[in-house]
Structure formats: C-alpha cells, structure tokens
Design an enzyme around this catalytic site. Sequence first.
Site, short mmCIF file in Angstrom:
data_model
loop_
_atom_site.label_atom_id
_atom_site.label_comp_id
_atom_site.label_asym_id
_atom_site.label_seq_id
_atom_site.Cartn_x
_atom_site.Cartn_y
_atom_site.Cartn_z
N ILE A 134 0.80 -1.22 0.00
CA ILE A 134 0.00 0.00 0.00
C ILE A 134 0.84 1.28 0.00
O ILE A 134 0.30 2.36 -0.10
CB ILE A 134 -1.03 0.04 1.16
N GLU A 135 2.16 1.15 0.09
CA GLU A 135 2.97 2.37 0.02
C GLU A 135 3.49 2.59 -1.41
O GLU A 135 2.97 3.40 -2.14
CB GLU A 135 4.08 2.34 1.07
N MET A 136 4.53 1.82 -1.80
CA MET A 136 5.08 2.02 -3.15
C MET A 136 4.79 0.83 -4.06
O MET A 136 4.92 0.94 -5.29
CB MET A 136 6.56 2.35 -3.04
#
Length: 339
Positions: A134-136
Amino acid sequence: MKLTSQITLLLALASLGTVQAEVQVNRAMLGMFQPLPESAENPANPSNPAKIKLGRMLYYDTRLSKDRSVSCNTCHDLASYGDDGAATSTGIGQQKGGRSAPTSYNAALHIAQFWDGRAADVEAQAIGPVLNPIEMGMPDEAYVLNVLKSIPDYVSLFKEAFPGEENPLTYKNVGNAIGAFERGLLTPAPWDAFLKGDDKALTDSQKEGLNLFISKGCVTCHQGAGVGGHMFQKLGLVKPWPTEDKGLGGLEGKEAMTGFFKVPSLRNITETGPYLHDGSIKSLDEMVKKMAEHQQGHILTDEETAKIIDFLKSLKGEIPTDYVAKPELPADGPDTPKP
Ligand code: HEC
Ligand code: HEC
C-alpha cells in the site's frame, strides 16, 4: 529638582521595579539531553558524496513505486519538515495505511525505526516501503533492480557510490544510499544553542516551559539528542489509552510489549501534526495535556501547557534547504518498464 524631572525619575524607578528576574534553569538537570550531533554516521555504511547524491535522487524518485506516482518524499516531504501533514498516509492507488508518517528529519538518531522499532536503522528501513503493497507497491526486489538497471545513469551512479564493489547495484545498496542521504537530514535548533551554553537562545517563557517539561516528568521519556527517539514506552502508562494498535506487541515474540511504542522525538514537533502513531490527536495543546495525564498523572493548566508548547517551539530547527533540494533525476532508458 523640577517636577517634570522628578516624575521622569519616579517613572524610571518604577519601570526598574517591574523588570522581572530572569528565569533560571538548573543546568545540572540538562544532562538528560544532548545537542544534535554534527553528523549521524553509520560505520557499517560509510558515507561519501556520491552515495549521498544517489540517495537523494532515489528519495525523490517515483519510479521506485509501481505506478510511478509515489516517492519517499510524497509521505516525508522534506520541504514540510519530512511529514505529509495527514493522520495516515496515502500510498499508490490512493490506498491508506493505518499509521501516521513520522518525519524523516533526525530519524537516523533513533534507537530503531518505525513506531514499533521493527527496523534497526534508516538503511534497513528504507527498503521496506518500496515493496509495501500500500505504500510504493513494487512486486519484488528483482523488479526494483530491473527498473534501476534500465536507467543508464543509475548504473554509473551506483558504481560511483559503492567503489570497489563488484556488483554495486543491489537492493541492499538502495537502502544504503537512501540511508546515507537521510543521515544528513539534521535540523539544528535554538535548543541546541541553549544546550551548548547560549542562555539567550531560549525566551523566559521557553525556559519556564523547559522547567515544567523536566518537573512534570516528560524528560523521563523524551530525552537525549532527539528529545525522544531513544526508548520504547507504554502509551497510557498511568492512565490507559484506548487503541487497537498493539505497537511492539504486534511483532513476533513481543506480545508482552503490547501498548508500547517508540517514544517519538519532539524535534520540529510544532510542524509535524497530527500526532501519535495513528494521527488521532490534531492539536499540540491537546496532545501535551493528554501526555501529562496519561503518562504521568498530571493535569496541566492552560498556562502550563502554553509554556511547555513554547519550549517545544525551541526544538524547531532549520531545514537544510540546499541539502534537500530536489535533484534532476536520470532519464529513462529505452527498456525502462512503464506501468
Ligand atoms: C505512503 C506513504 C509512505 C511512503 C511512500 C514512505 N513512507 Fe516512510 N513511513 C510512512 C509511515 C506511515 C511510517 C510509519 C509506519 C510504522 O511505524 O509502522 C513511515 C516510517 C518511516 C521512517 C521511520 C521514522 C521513525 O521515526 O521511526 C523513516 C525513516 C521513513 N519512513 C523513511 C522513508 C523512506 C526513505 C521512504 C522511501 C523509500 C519512505 N519512508 C516511503 C509512510 C511512508
Ligand atoms: C512514560 C513515557 C512518556 C512520558 C512521561 C511522556 N511521553 Fe510523550 N510520548 C510517549 C510515547 C510512547 C509517545 C508515542 C505514543 C504513540 O504514538 O502511540 C509519545 C508521544 C508524544 C507526543 C506526540 C509525538 C508525535 O510525533 O506524534 C508529544 C507531543 C509528547 N509525547 C509530548 C510529551 C510531553 C509534553 C510530556 C510531558 C507532559 C510527555 N510527552 C510525557 C511517552 C511519554
């Protein structure tokens, strides 16, 4: 003596009487703190200018994310004190995580990284978000290396940054380069000048705030060079704090540490709200009062709270604008994968 000059004399005497005695700080009590060091070097990741330059580029490069929309700087904006100003951060595809982004400034000084300390240092931390879905959201290490190897300038930059290494472009070295850059993200503040002996660096109100910070017990947890960042403690030590997040207790084998979080550094705290691991507290005023109550069992008055916040303002440092300026990023090569 003429009446007018008598009055002038009287006024002068009266104003002398109202000059307040300067607030005293017992410097012997300041041993719990240290000024910001000149550098936060890691002997296991010796720094050099080429490594820092590469790390700075990678920090700003959205090509380390799956849809090329997110870089480290998206959530840790170096122009905004290393923070995104949101309760919880937004990664690729507008996905929200469950925790608030701490600032990347001065983070290299901390005992460990993340709210639960699950990464040992900034080098180990930096390779986490790239693969975090869900970040990068990059699929795996090999994919990240493929992207970087397809950008000709990065191939030579890794060689320069890691001289003598047979295969410099490794996933670990992505973390080493970003980490070397982050170790320079230090923000010296008036507080440091005060600790080094400049009594005038703090206003009287800030000195009163500092005295309260010590006497109310904040210093038992928020101490050292970061004024925090050096130990883990229970949130809700004397009065329970309702939270679903187990903190350290969520890590394997650490169940006994449920409710414990890393004590955050208070450097630049006026700039990095909302507060706590979940960004649930919006105002610093409320945060300081809640800390006193839940961690120490003190109810602070509005005046005491305002003085403590005044002291916290002295921890606001200078952003090293040249060091953090966004560099020009290397151009794509012919084979660079596009989303
Ligand atoms: C989508 C937003 C997002 C992105 C992108 C992101 N981070 Fe973070 N970062 C966070 C959040 C949220 C946390 C806290 C997570 C936790 O503690 O579990 C964090 C924690 C950190 C910490 C720990 C600081 C401390 O005080 O413990 C550092 C350092 C950091 N990130 C650096 C980076 C770097 C370097 C990158 C790029 C490789 C990056 N981050 C990418 C959101 C993000
Ligand atoms: C027993 C240890 C302890 C004491 C005492 C303590 N704190 Fe904290 N403080 C913490 C911990 C742990 C957190 C992080 C909790 C979390 O996010 O879940 C924190 C968070 C904070 C935050 C929010 C930081 C951020 O980045 O979100 C502020 C501001 C703060 N404390 C100020 C104070 C002040 C002012 C005092 C004294 C009145 C104080 N603290 C006393 C342990 C302590």
